[in-house]
Scaffold this motif. Structure first.
Motif, PDB file in Angstrom:
ATOM      1  N   ALA A 332       0.748  -1.284   0.155  1.00 34.11           N
ATOM      2  CA  ALA A 332       0.192  -0.059   0.050  1.00 34.11           C
ATOM      3  C   ALA A 332       0.915   1.246   0.133  1.00 34.11           C
ATOM      4  CB  ALA A 332      -0.923   0.054   1.209  1.00 34.11           C
ATOM      5  N   PHE A 333       0.953   2.015  -1.178  1.00 36.20           N
ATOM      6  CA  PHE A 333       1.473   3.082  -1.167  1.00 36.20           C
ATOM      7  C   PHE A 333       0.612   4.202  -1.522  1.00 36.20           C
ATOM      8  CE2 PHE A 333       5.145   0.443  -1.452  1.00 36.20           C
ATOM      9  CZ  PHE A 333       6.365   1.164  -1.409  1.00 36.20           C
ATOM     10  N   VAL A 334      -0.001   4.664  -0.478  1.00 38.98           N
ATOM     11  CA  VAL A 334      -1.338   5.581  -0.712  1.00 38.98           C
ATOM     12  C   VAL A 334      -1.042   7.056  -0.005  1.00 38.98           C
ATOM     13  CG1 VAL A 334      -2.858   3.385  -0.545  1.00 38.98           C
ATOM     14  CG2 VAL A 334      -1.879   4.693   1.705  1.00 38.98           C
ATOM     15  N   TYR A 335      -2.264   7.779  -0.556  1.00 39.36           N
ATOM     16  CA  TYR A 335      -2.153   9.103  -0.328  1.00 39.36           C
ATOM     17  C   TYR A 335      -3.523   9.499   0.800  1.00 39.36           C
ATOM     18  CZ  TYR A 335       0.393   9.713  -4.550  1.00 39.36           C
ATOM     19  OH  TYR A 335       1.529   9.381  -5.359  1.00 39.36           O
ATOM     20  N   ILE A 336      -3.091   9.923   1.991  1.00 42.67           N
ATOM     21  CA  ILE A 336      -4.089  10.137   2.922  1.00 42.67           C
ATOM     22  C   ILE A 336      -4.336  11.670   3.250  1.00 42.67           C
ATOM     23  CG2 ILE A 336      -4.728   9.669   5.519  1.00 42.67           C
ATOM     24  CD1 ILE A 336      -4.646   7.194   3.565  1.00 42.67           C
ATOM     25  N   PRO A 337      -5.715  12.096   2.973  1.00 42.30           N
ATOM     26  CA  PRO A 337      -5.947  13.606   3.137  1.00 42.30           C
ATOM     27  C   PRO A 337      -5.740  14.112   4.569  1.00 42.30           C
ATOM     28  CG  PRO A 337      -7.895  12.401   3.044  1.00 42.30           C
ATOM     29  CD  PRO A 337      -6.687  11.184   2.683  1.00 42.30           C
ATOM     30  N   GLN A 338      -5.320  14.990   4.934  1.00 37.40           N
ATOM     31  CA  GLN A 338      -5.139  15.568   6.197  1.00 37.40           C
ATOM     32  C   GLN A 338      -6.233  16.749   6.454  1.00 37.40           C
ATOM     33  OE1 GLN A 338      -2.146  14.100   8.131  1.00 37.40           O
ATOM     34  NE2 GLN A 338      -2.938  12.727   6.745  1.00 37.40           N
ATOM     35  N   LYS A 379       5.207  10.779  11.761  1.00 38.03           N
ATOM     36  CA  LYS A 379       3.750  11.072  11.345  1.00 38.03           C
ATOM     37  C   LYS A 379       3.271   9.826  10.418  1.00 38.03           C
ATOM     38  CE  LYS A 379       0.822  15.004   9.365  1.00 38.03           C
ATOM     39  NZ  LYS A 379       1.122  16.393   8.908  1.00 38.03           N
ATOM     40  N   MET A 380       4.201   9.271   9.405  1.00 38.07           N
ATOM     41  CA  MET A 380       3.498   8.184   8.618  1.00 38.07           C
ATOM     42  C   MET A 380       3.518   6.944   9.463  1.00 38.07           C
ATOM     43  SD  MET A 380       6.596   8.525   5.635  1.00 38.07           S
ATOM     44  CE  MET A 380       5.974   6.916   4.786  1.00 38.07           C
ATOM     45  N   LEU A 381       4.323   6.767  10.733  1.00 37.24           N
ATOM     46  CA  LEU A 381       4.125   5.678  11.626  1.00 37.24           C
ATOM     47  C   LEU A 381       2.694   5.632  12.342  1.00 37.24           C
ATOM     48  CD1 LEU A 381       5.367   3.244  12.845  1.00 37.24           C
ATOM     49  CD2 LEU A 381       6.476   4.576  14.674  1.00 37.24           C
ATOM     50  N   MET A 382       2.515   6.779  12.832  1.00 39.52           N
ATOM     51  CA  MET A 382       1.300   6.920  13.713  1.00 39.52           C
ATOM     52  C   MET A 382       0.072   6.633  12.788  1.00 39.52           C
ATOM     53  SD  MET A 382       2.200   7.224  16.581  1.00 39.52           S
ATOM     54  CE  MET A 382       0.545   7.826  17.588  1.00 39.52           C
ATOM     55  N   GLN A 383       0.033   7.397  11.756  1.00 37.76           N
ATOM     56  CA  GLN A 383      -1.298   6.983  10.661  1.00 37.76           C
ATOM     57  C   GLN A 383      -1.309   5.860  10.116  1.00 37.76           C
ATOM     58  OE1 GLN A 383      -2.772  10.254   8.374  1.00 37.76           O
ATOM     59  NE2 GLN A 383      -1.854  11.719   9.641  1.00 37.76           N
ATOM     60  N   SER A 384      -0.182   5.338   9.853  1.00 39.93           N
ATOM     61  CA  SER A 384      -0.096   3.878   9.377  1.00 39.93           C
ATOM     62  C   SER A 384      -0.738   2.748  10.408  1.00 39.93           C
ATOM     63  CB  SER A 384       1.371   3.178   8.849  1.00 39.93           C
ATOM     64  OG  SER A 384       1.836   4.188   7.726  1.00 39.93           O
TER      65      SER A 384
END
Length: 464
Positions: A332-338, A379-384
């Motif tokens: 999963a190489f995905v774009y997550i809206p903030q 930030k990537m770790l937490m949201q992943s």
């Protein structure tokens, strides 16, 4: 691969009849039958390249992790010369597991039963009370080492196979490698893991998860419908509808070896971020507007250098965001809206490791570019973890369906039902598409998953 047609299961069913090629159906019993599971351990997991981890998990000499190749435990260790070795975690003396821990560092792997000792490369060192030669004189020491799997490193990811004379890893990936390179070979210093992988048990057959990883986009509409309704994911700002169906259009790439990639249009995201028509922007401008997941703008020159013009065209227009590597890997190489209107890219790998006919171990690696700043990695770790981890919002959905499928496949009537893959592409590749493979565009269909099952069927019926 030659056919081994004629193998018959205990109840008289021919193995080759489990998959109906003309009608694109698979008998449900494939998700629960212990006999089929045992065959898979040899014919699928004994022949294909399997994901075991990332080299950043074992950076120093003597570092090791213990993982599974199908039903076999293996020691993945870094030797003094820096090479990575994958050894069967079974002592050749009495069959005891040599390592009973998940990870560590040692230059000597010593069996706790009788003390036989081995180097990180699997070589046999000796047994206690050397003068008594307790390993015997019937076999030389060179023949008492641990069986070795064949190892390949790809973008720092560790793959291994027991098929010593089989296809190379590049041959196994085939045309799909052209796309995977845009994910795993895009930077000079590569990816690293953000801590050890999360691991948890799901009471389901590994194929329920494995075939979904082959770019099943359609389930998102129903199972993950909250993606269009909740928080930053809500579509209410785009006209008031939570309908995710527009996200189902794109390009899907299938592989004769069961790999799959779902490529999703970035046009809407780029237009929302820039207010400009993507068709009027150059490749460089699109990369600046929306860098690939996990890549900073400072790293973009590396992409420009490492990827071809054709690969860059795909990266900025219709990049692979989810899909799988046969038999049991999801990327999963995905774009997550903030909340502030920006976009955060996440990069993950899942493996669905078989633990029996009705149990799998879900392994989740969170990845980041080594060159990424520390605050971005955090930030990537937490949201992943929040989305795709052990208790992640997405994985709570997925891991709820697989056990129900497995239970249904055990029923006297349910096992005779079939999984159907009859939504078929009729489009082909978009005009001017630069990449190789079996390519189709439009609303997501069943082709990628069907090719997953075709390769499973090929391996299961191949001559042993």
């Amino acid at each position: 691969m030659s056919s081994n047609a004629g193998y018959t299961l205990a109840d008289g069913t021919r193995l080759e009849d489990l998959v109906s090629v003309p009608t694109r159906e698979v008998q449900m019993r494939a998700l629960s039958d212990p006999e089929i599971y045992q065959l898979e351990m040899d014919r699928v997991f004994g022949r294909t390249w399997l994901l075991l981890g990332h080299e950043s998990e074992i950076p120093a000499s003597g570092d090791f992790i213990v993982r599974d190749m199908g039903s076999d435990s293996v020691i993945v260790a870094r030797a003094k010369d820096g090479a990575i070795h994958v050894s069967l975690n079974v002592c050749p003396h009495r069959g005891m597991r040599i390592s009973t821990v998940d990870a560590g560092n040692t230059q000597i792997h010593k069996c706790i039963y009788h003390g036989w000792a081995f180097r990180p490369n699997g070589e046999f060192i000796g047994a206690p009370v050397e003068k008594e030669c307790m390993h015997g004189r019937m076999m030389p020491k060179e023949e008492l080492g641990l069986p070795q799997a064949r190892v390949a490193l790809y973008g720092g990811i560790i793959f291994a196979t027991w098929d010593i004379e089989g296809p190379s890893f590049d041959e196994f990936l085939g045309d799909a490698k052209w796309y995977f390179d845009t994910l795993f070979e895009r930077s000079d210093n590569g990816l690293e893991v953000l801590g050890p992988p999360q691991r948890f048990i799901v009471r389901a057959n590994w194929k329920a998860a494995g075939e979904q990883s082959a770019a099943d986009g359609y389930h998102t509409l129903t199972l993950h419908r909250w993606l269009g309704e909740v928080g930053n994911y809500s579509k209410s700002g785009d006209g008031g509808s939570a309908d995710l169906s527009p996200e189902m259009y794109g390009v899907e790439v299938s592989s004769p070896h069961g790999h799959a990639l779902r490529c999703i249009d970035l046009g809407r995201k780029i237009k929302k971020l820039t207010g400009l028509d993507p068709a009027e922007l150059s490749v460089e401008q699109k990369l600046e507007a929306l860098p690939p997941p996990g890549v900073t703008r400072e790293m973009l020159p590396q992409l420009m250098k490492r990827l071809s013009k054709e690969q860059l065209e795909v990266v900025v227009s219709m990049p692979p965001q989810v899909g799988g590597i046969f038999p049991n890997v999801l990327f999963a190489f995905v774009y997550i809206p903030q909340a502030d209107g920006t976009v955060l890219g996440l990069t993950l790998l899942h493996a669905y490791v078989p633990k029996g006919p009705d149990q799998l171990e879900f392994v989740n690696w969170v990845l980041a570019e080594k060159d990424a700043p520390a605050e971005l990695k955090e930030k990537m770790l937490m949201q992943s973890i929040q989305l795709f981890g052990t208790s992640g919002m997405v994985e709570q959905d997925d891991s709820d369906t697989w056990p129900h499928m497995t239970l249904a496949a055990k029923g006297a009537r349910g096992r005779r039902s079939t999984l159907k893959y009859q939504a078929v592409y009729e489009t082909g590749a978009p005009k001017g598409w630069p990449g190789p493979g079996i390519v189709n565009e439009g609303f997501t269909k069943d082709d990628t998953q069907w090719h997953w099952w075709l390769y499973w069927n090929e391996l299961m019926n191949a001559r042993t």
